[in-house]
Design a protein around this motif. Structure first.
Motif, PDB file in Angstrom:
ATOM      1  N   TYR A   5      -3.303   3.655  -3.660  1.00  0.00           N
ATOM      2  CA  TYR A   5      -3.585   2.475  -4.473  1.00  0.00           C
ATOM      3  C   TYR A   5      -2.763   1.286  -4.010  1.00  0.00           C
ATOM      4  O   TYR A   5      -1.651   1.434  -3.493  1.00  0.00           O
ATOM      5  N   HIS A   6      -3.310   0.104  -4.223  1.00  0.00           N
ATOM      6  CA  HIS A   6      -2.602  -1.138  -3.935  1.00  0.00           C
ATOM      7  C   HIS A   6      -1.694  -1.473  -5.113  1.00  0.00           C
ATOM      8  O   HIS A   6      -2.038  -1.228  -6.267  1.00  0.00           O
ATOM      9  N   ASN A  37       0.808  -1.212   0.000  1.00  0.00           N
ATOM     10  CA  ASN A  37       0.000   0.000   0.000  1.00  0.00           C
ATOM     11  C   ASN A  37       0.845   1.266   0.000  1.00  0.00           C
ATOM     12  O   ASN A  37       0.377   2.343   0.361  1.00  0.00           O
ATOM     13  N   PHE A  41      -5.578  -0.149   0.689  1.00  0.00           N
ATOM     14  CA  PHE A  41      -6.186   0.236  -0.582  1.00  0.00           C
ATOM     15  C   PHE A  41      -6.522  -1.005  -1.408  1.00  0.00           C
ATOM     16  O   PHE A  41      -6.294  -2.131  -0.990  1.00  0.00           O
ATOM     17  N   THR A  68      -9.782  -1.120  -3.015  1.00  0.00           N
ATOM     18  CA  THR A  68     -11.197  -1.275  -2.713  1.00  0.00           C
ATOM     19  C   THR A  68     -11.948  -1.838  -3.912  1.00  0.00           C
ATOM     20  O   THR A  68     -11.414  -1.941  -5.024  1.00  0.00           O
ATOM     21  N   VAL A  69     -13.210  -2.172  -3.694  1.00  0.00           N
ATOM     22  CA  VAL A  69     -14.053  -2.660  -4.782  1.00  0.00           C
ATOM     23  C   VAL A  69     -14.147  -1.628  -5.892  1.00  0.00           C
ATOM     24  O   VAL A  69     -14.104  -1.957  -7.085  1.00  0.00           O
ATOM     25  N   THR A  70     -14.253  -0.363  -5.542  1.00  0.00           N
ATOM     26  CA  THR A  70     -14.368   0.686  -6.557  1.00  0.00           C
ATOM     27  C   THR A  70     -13.068   0.888  -7.328  1.00  0.00           C
ATOM     28  O   THR A  70     -13.074   1.471  -8.410  1.00  0.00           O
ATOM     29  N   GLN A  71     -11.959   0.412  -6.773  1.00  0.00           N
ATOM     30  CA  GLN A  71     -10.670   0.523  -7.467  1.00  0.00           C
ATOM     31  C   GLN A  71     -10.350  -0.709  -8.315  1.00  0.00           C
ATOM     32  O   GLN A  71      -9.310  -0.748  -8.963  1.00  0.00           O
ATOM     33  N   ARG A  72     -11.263  -1.676  -8.340  1.00  0.00           N
ATOM     34  CA  ARG A  72     -10.984  -2.917  -9.071  1.00  0.00           C
ATOM     35  C   ARG A  72     -10.657  -2.649 -10.541  1.00  0.00           C
ATOM     36  O   ARG A  72      -9.785  -3.309 -11.123  1.00  0.00           O
ATOM     37  N   VAL A  99      -7.750  -4.556  -0.296  1.00  0.00           N
ATOM     38  CA  VAL A  99      -8.680  -4.579   0.823  1.00  0.00           C
ATOM     39  C   VAL A  99      -9.998  -5.264   0.461  1.00  0.00           C
ATOM     40  O   VAL A  99     -10.683  -5.822   1.324  1.00  0.00           O
ATOM     41  N   ARG A 100     -10.346  -5.289  -0.811  1.00  0.00           N
ATOM     42  CA  ARG A 100     -11.597  -5.946  -1.218  1.00  0.00           C
ATOM     43  C   ARG A 100     -11.537  -7.463  -1.021  1.00  0.00           C
ATOM     44  O   ARG A 100     -12.575  -8.137  -1.062  1.00  0.00           O
TER      45      ARG A 100
END
Length: 657
Positions: free
Chosen positions: A210-211, A193, A631, A633-637, A257-258
């Motif tokens: 971001y991851h 991260n 980081f 997240t689902v929204t960052q997929r 994190v997702r």
């Protein structure tokens, strides 16, 4: 019209000053003059060469079943490609394994043998000169980033981790040869991260919020978008650091994190060699023999590590899924080889070792290896053997460059696996084995034994060894090792897949075992001394008639495989071969410490690299970028690179130190 390039040493140099356009009538004259090499006959012919996408994870296991938790890998690669279950690394640790892969050489010939000085790291790679003569340079010469008319285009990108020790102090000395390289930078490589990369050796850039897996995924998809717009073959290297542990004691890999709550009840496999009893443990060698049983508290923590590894690999699975989707969208998937593997394996609880790598046992040296691409059958598993040092010659084969072509690197120890990929169901003949030697896998190591315990990193001394694997399915499968401590191990791996019963301990009472050990010792002596042809067939050095040990090896060999070597008439010859030994346990490769060799005058790759005696490693001293939060997240997929770049920041002089 034809394009030719002037040959310089064992590389091809192409520039406008070297380009000569020739008519067909001049062809015979060109070859009579020598030193000129055809690159391609037409733009159309070159455009039909396959693309190569090479995906390499960091510390991913095969025998802990990590692939079971990657649905995209299972569906798109295993289900639509071939799994090679007997693919090995020749050094079971990150930096030496990567150096061996990129140079197509055994570890004893690269002399990159550890992740730190004096064994090896990025600085040693630079000082040795190997950065100027390895895979991307050879692919460039084959036309993977040059049109037939000499116009250079961006066709040879690499994204992710390259080698240990590429850091904020030496980043400007970039990995050479790549036309676009986004390289993970130490001290941030394993901080999932806290992502910091350098583009083409420029000032490292932080990508906050971001991851790392998502950054690599976005960069990879963006690069394919660019590559597909140019009607040329390309090589794309993608090297995420998952599922490598974060630095520091007991710090598991951190998934996007997702995925942090995935697989809540997952536990590490309890294989036959999981936390074995004293009867088996006392048969081990060196520091492994003295390990105590793992207690329940440690085992519970190790199950947590196993879950974290599986979760982190879901981020890699997203990379695989999106890369394949983008290749399909651009109508180039069917003309692309996709290779999925790891730089080394990993163990958890096997042989009482809490976790780690650096050993010759199958968990560390036998790695995931899956190929999908033109002519590769779908959904089968192959027993044909291979190793990472075979990948550079394989990629050159795909590029249309053959071993007898002028300019082919003459120091390669590996062989092309392309025929295996296209014919993975081929049955190995007993003698000779595919022309000799392919039953033999050489695994070696210098340095510390690495144990990643739940309570902190433990370094075990006396971990240097030389190892052979005989992987022929019908003629016996063995693991044979000689340690710097003088210990010997021999496991019959077909009947003993856990590598638990050390048959070397019974050599004095069993004539068959004694005879087998004498042959394996001689073969290990040849393998530890090998270079080029003799690495591809170490049996060629073990001919009872000295005149048949010529290099290159003659075709009429007396002994071509283990079955022949075991004939009693050869007892005296094999008894004459010295024992493989070390004078003492050392943390790096030192020729006098490992004498003798067979033959005595081997150069261990020194003719193809510069001296590195007493080299000094760079030492980053900047103020580290601080990142807070988790980081991915689902929204960052599905985040795109353009969005990630909006918050990207160059490191300051204070952060660079």
């Amino acid at each position: 019209m034809y394009l030719y390039a002037v040959q310089r040493s064992h590389r091809w140099l192409v520039s406008q000053s070297h380009i000569v356009l020739l008519s067909i009538m001049h062809l015979k004259l060109i070859y009579q003059l020598g030193g000129l090499i055809p690159l391609c006959t037409s733009i159309g012919a070159q455009a039909q060469r396959p693309n190569i996408v090479f995906i390499m994870t960091d510390d991913q296991d095969l025998y802990l079943n990590s692939l079971d938790y990657q649905p995209a890998v299972k569906r798109e690669l295993i289900g639509k490609g071939t799994t090679f279950s007997r693919h090995y690394v020749t050094v079971a640790k990150c930096c030496p394994s990567r150096a061996s892969l990129l140079r197509g050489m055994a570890g004893h010939n690269t002399n990159i043998t550890e992740v730190n000085a004096p064994g090896g790291n990025w600085d040693k790679w630079l000082i040795s000169g190997q950065n100027e003569d390895y895979l991307p340079h050879w692919l460039t010469a084959a036309g993977y980033n040059a049109e037939c008319m000499g116009h250079i285009i961006t066709k040879l990108p690499y994204i992710g981790k390259i080698m240990n020790g590429y850091n904020t102090a030496n980043y400007a000395q970039r990995p050479a040869g790549w036309t676009h390289i986004q390289t993970a930078v130490d001290q941030y490589t394993y901080e999932y991260n806290n992502v910091v990369f350098s583009l083409d050796g420029n000032t490292p850039v932080s990508y906050p919020g971001y991851h790392q897996s998502d950054v690599i995924r976005a960069m990879s998809v963006d690069r394919i978008e660019e590559l597909s717009a140019q009607d040329k073959p390309f090589f794309l290297g993608i090297a995420p650091t998952s599922p490598h542990m974060e630095p520091g004691g007991g710090k598991w890999p951190v998934p996007p994190v997702r995925y942090k709550d995935k697989f809540p009840d997952l536990k590490a496999p309890r294989a036959a060699n999981w936390n074995p009893n004293d009867t088996y443990q006392q048969q081990k060698a060196s520091w492994v023999k003295g390990l105590p049983l793992l207690n329940e508290t440690t085992i519970e923590r190790l199950d947590g590590l196993y879950r974290a590894r599986a979760q982190s690999l879901l981020g890699v699975d997203d990379i695989v899924e999106d890369v394949i989707a983008k290749l399909a969208e651009k109508n180039i998937l069917d003309n692309t080889y996709i290779i999925y593997t790891s730089d080394n394996g990993w163990h958890i609880g096997n042989h009482r070792i809490s976790a780690g790598k650096s050993l010759h046992y199958k968990e560390d040296s036998n790695v995931p290896f899956i190929v999908r691409g033109p002519g590769v059958p779908a959904n089968i598993t192959s027993l044909l053997p291979g190793a990472h040092l075979d990948l550079a010659p394989t990629f050159l084969d795909i590029a249309g460059v053959k071993p007898d072509d002028p300019g082919y690197p003459q120091f390669l120890d590996g062989r092309s696996l392309l025929d295996n990929w296209k014919n993975p169901a081929t049955e190995l003949t007993q003698c000779p084995v595919n022309g000799g030697g392919h039953e033999v896998i050489n695994v070696e190591y210098w340095g510390i034994g690495e144990e990643a315990s739940p309570w902190g990193q433990i370094s075990h001394p006396n971990n240097s060894y030389k190892t052979l694997r005989i992987v022929h399915p019908d003629g016996g499968t063995y693991l044979y090792s000689k340690w710097c401590t003088g210990d010997t191990e021999l496991y019959e791996t077909a009947s003993d897949p856990g590598e638990l019963t050390n048959r070397a301990l019974n050599a004095d009472e069993d004539e068959d075992i004694s005879r087998l050990l004498s042959r394996l010792n001689a073969l290990l002596m040849a393998a530890k001394s090998c270079a080029g042809d003799t690495c591809r067939n170490p049996w060629s050095l073990l001919q009872p008639e000295a005149e048949r040990r010529a290099i290159p090896a003659q075709a009429n060999l007396t002994i071509t495989c283990l079955e022949q070597a075991l004939e009693p008439k050869f007892d005296d010859f094999f008894a004459s071969v010295p024992e493989v030994s070390f004078e003492k346990c050392m943390a790096y490769q030192y020729r006098p410490n490992e004498m003798p060799y067979w033959p005595e005058n081997v150069d261990l790759g020194e003719a193809y690299r510069k001296p590195t005696d007493n080299y000094i490693s760079s030492s980053p001293k900047g103020e580290k970028v601080v990142s807070q939060g988790f980081f991915g997240t689902v929204t960052q997929r599905n985040v795109m690179l353009s969005e990630i770049l909006k918050t990207a920041k160059e490191l300051t002089p204070e952060q660079l130190g």
